[in-house]
Design a protein around this motif. Structure first.
Motif, PDB file in Angstrom:
ATOM      1  N   TYR A   1     -96.601  18.406  72.362  1.00 46.29           N
ATOM      2  CA  TYR A   1     -96.480  18.270  73.818  1.00 46.29           C
ATOM      3  C   TYR A   1     -97.679  17.544  74.421  1.00 46.29           C
ATOM      4  O   TYR A   1     -97.642  17.139  75.582  1.00 46.29           O
ATOM      5  CB  TYR A   1     -96.327  19.653  74.466  1.00 46.29           C
TER       6      TYR A   1
ATOM      7  N   GLN B   1     -88.040  25.462  79.511  1.00 48.20           N
ATOM      8  CA  GLN B   1     -89.102  25.536  78.511  1.00 48.20           C
ATOM      9  C   GLN B   1     -90.483  25.484  79.166  1.00 48.20           C
ATOM     10  O   GLN B   1     -91.417  26.185  78.753  1.00 48.20           O
ATOM     11  CB  GLN B   1     -88.939  24.365  77.543  1.00 48.20           C
TER      12      GLN B   1
ATOM     13  N   GLY C   1     -92.534  28.756  78.780  1.00 47.51           N
ATOM     14  CA  GLY C   1     -93.607  28.508  77.834  1.00 47.51           C
ATOM     15  C   GLY C   1     -94.986  28.618  78.453  1.00 47.51           C
ATOM     16  O   GLY C   1     -95.941  29.050  77.792  1.00 47.51           O
TER      17      GLY C   1
ATOM     18  N   ASN D   1     -96.536  31.010  76.034  1.00 42.05           N
ATOM     19  CA  ASN D   1     -97.332  30.283  75.044  1.00 42.05           C
ATOM     20  C   ASN D   1     -98.771  30.035  75.477  1.00 42.05           C
ATOM     21  O   ASN D   1     -99.664  29.966  74.625  1.00 42.05           O
ATOM     22  CB  ASN D   1     -96.682  28.926  74.734  1.00 42.05           C
TER      23      ASN D   1
ATOM     24  N   GLU E   1     -94.871  20.833  79.324  1.00 43.08           N
ATOM     25  CA  GLU E   1     -93.744  21.318  78.513  1.00 43.08           C
ATOM     26  C   GLU E   1     -93.970  22.732  77.988  1.00 43.08           C
ATOM     27  O   GLU E   1     -93.486  23.105  76.921  1.00 43.08           O
ATOM     28  CB  GLU E   1     -93.472  20.363  77.347  1.00 43.08           C
ATOM     29  N   GLY E   2     -94.729  23.535  78.744  1.00 41.97           N
ATOM     30  CA  GLY E   2     -94.921  24.926  78.369  1.00 41.97           C
ATOM     31  C   GLY E   2     -95.674  25.141  77.069  1.00 41.97           C
ATOM     32  O   GLY E   2     -95.555  26.199  76.444  1.00 41.97           O
ATOM     33  N   ASP E   3     -96.480  24.122  76.675  1.00 36.98           N
ATOM     34  CA  ASP E   3     -97.192  24.227  75.388  1.00 36.98           C
ATOM     35  C   ASP E   3     -96.235  24.617  74.262  1.00 36.98           C
ATOM     36  O   ASP E   3     -96.577  25.386  73.360  1.00 36.98           O
ATOM     37  CB  ASP E   3     -98.336  25.254  75.472  1.00 36.98           C
ATOM     38  N   SER E   4     -95.025  24.082  74.312  1.00 35.93           N
ATOM     39  CA  SER E   4     -93.973  24.549  73.396  1.00 35.93           C
ATOM     40  C   SER E   4     -93.737  23.595  72.238  1.00 35.93           C
ATOM     41  O   SER E   4     -93.823  22.373  72.389  1.00 35.93           O
ATOM     42  CB  SER E   4     -92.649  24.711  74.157  1.00 35.93           C
TER      43      SER E   4
ATOM     44  N   PRO F   1     -90.515  22.773  70.627  1.00 37.78           N
ATOM     45  CA  PRO F   1     -89.114  23.074  70.947  1.00 37.78           C
ATOM     46  C   PRO F   1     -88.332  23.692  69.798  1.00 37.78           C
ATOM     47  O   PRO F   1     -87.538  24.616  70.000  1.00 37.78           O
ATOM     48  CB  PRO F   1     -88.551  21.706  71.333  1.00 37.78           C
TER      49      PRO F   1
ATOM     50  N   PHE G   1     -89.555  27.278  69.852  1.00 38.87           N
ATOM     51  CA  PHE G   1     -89.460  28.027  71.102  1.00 38.87           C
ATOM     52  C   PHE G   1     -88.025  28.158  71.620  1.00 38.87           C
ATOM     53  O   PHE G   1     -87.615  29.235  72.061  1.00 38.87           O
ATOM     54  CB  PHE G   1     -90.344  27.357  72.166  1.00 38.87           C
TER      55      PHE G   1
END
Length: 365
Positions: A102, A170, A174, A178, A309-312, A314, A317
């Protein structure tokens, strides 16, 4: 192959659904028949060129569909797989190799530069290139995507729901799960009652926060926030001093805040609403903000962080969120309203007015 796609030819124009050419998948790419795709604020800011991209362009970056063809070198996906599509990354830079795709060093080029990982586009019309968004451009009946962008999902879940998990949902969930990782019994405030904010609220409920405060301007949306997990709500249309109200509810300030609105004034509220050593996560694409660093931040040892991106990851997550959804613990379907693909301009209009939280475009069979 000839497909239908919603094209933006000039800055700020409405979407025009046209016939365009989609090239065959190349190495490590697959052809996906798009079932549905979410409408996100990022699509709006690209359409209006607040985030500049090449034009013409096909937008859409919250896609979901079924794999129809696999290109050379693909071994982990096969025809018939149900997939959700998320952001693009190179897979080669130090951030990608350390599990932070991300924050890929080529994130802006690969997601907003109009190109795929090999530096070219897969879309064209009359021999002229059409730019892509997030390496997917899913405002279309079909898309060619790199396997780094896609996540295999269970076939027992309505595929029309999956797309927003790749970006908006997300991002909100996240950011909490996250990055902030709030301790059991801590307090969190979420500014903004959109898809990202509601996802942060649902995630906060999963962590066992004792106070989950939603801040917004719509009484109807604040009621939904309580249904999704908020313990308290603050209507900023009715409360003159939002920060004072939050400090009253939390007995001195929150441990965490999540700012989703991108409004400079509210960024400051998110900082001043924190208790000493608190952390504020900024997820909205915010412009210039005037901050008194001593009073709002440094003087009380607070932290202000940006989250993409929510530290995700994908592929890790999104399946977790789907499992929580199947167990009734993350009811993100309550945010969604479906539109036909041909209603794309209405979906954007309704989203701008705030009459819908998360529009999803459903493609024709």
């Amino acid at each position: 192959m000839l497909i239908k796609a919603a094209v933006i030819n000039e800055k700020g124009n409405e979407f025009i659904i046209e016939d365009v050419e989609l090239a065959e998948p190349k190495y490590n790419e697959v052809l996906v028949k798009i079932v549905a795709t979410g409408v996100c604020h990022t699509d709006s800011v690209v359409r209006d060129q607040l985030i500049p991209t090449p034009l013409p362009i096909v937008l859409g970056h919250e896609g979901a569909g079924i794999v129809e063809k696999v290109g050379p070198g693909v071994s982990n996906f096969e025809v018939g797989d149900h997939v959700g599509i998320s952001f693009s990354s190179c897979g080669c830079c130090s951030n990608c190799l350390e599990g932070h795709a991300y924050m890929c060093e080529d994130f802006n080029k690969l997601n907003f530069g109009g190109i795929m990982n090999d530096g070219t586009t897969r879309l064209s019309k009359d021999g002229k290139e059409i730019a892509m968004l997030f390496g997917q451009s899913t405002f279309a009946t079909h898309s060619v995507v790199n396997t780094r962008n896609i996540t295999k999902v269970d076939k027992d879940v309505d595929l029309r729901l999956i797309g927003p998990l790749g970006c908006g949902i997300q991002t909100g969930a996240g950011t909490v799960l996250n990055r902030l990782k709030p301790e059991f019994g801590s307090s969190i405030v979420v500014f903004g009652c959109g898809a990202v904010g509601f996802s942060a609220i649902m995630a906060a409920k999963l962590t066992g926060c004792s106070k989950i405060i939603a801040v917004g301007r719509s009484a109807e949306k604040l009621e939904l926030a309580k249904e999704l997990g908020a313990t308290d709500v603050v209507n900023s249309k009715e409360i003159t001093d939002v920060v004072a109200e939050i400090k009253k509810i939390t007995n001195g300030g929150a441990n965490y805040t999540v700012e989703t609105t991108a409004v400079p004034e509210i960024v400051n509220q998110a900082l001043y609403a924190l208790r000493t050593l608190g952390t504020s996560a900024i997820v909205g694409a915010t412009g210039d903000v005037t901050i008194n660093v001593q009073n709002a931040l440094m003087g009380e040892g607070k932290s202000m962080i940006g989250v993409i991106e929510g530290d995700s990851i994908p592929q890790v997550f999104i399946p977790k969120i789907i499992e929580y959804y199947k167990e009734g613990k993350f009811p993100f379907d309550k945010l969604i309203k479906f539109y036909k693909f041909e209603e794309i301009n209405k979906a954007f209009e309704d989203s701008k007015k705030g009459s819908v939280i998360k529009p999803i475009l459903v493609m024709n069979d």
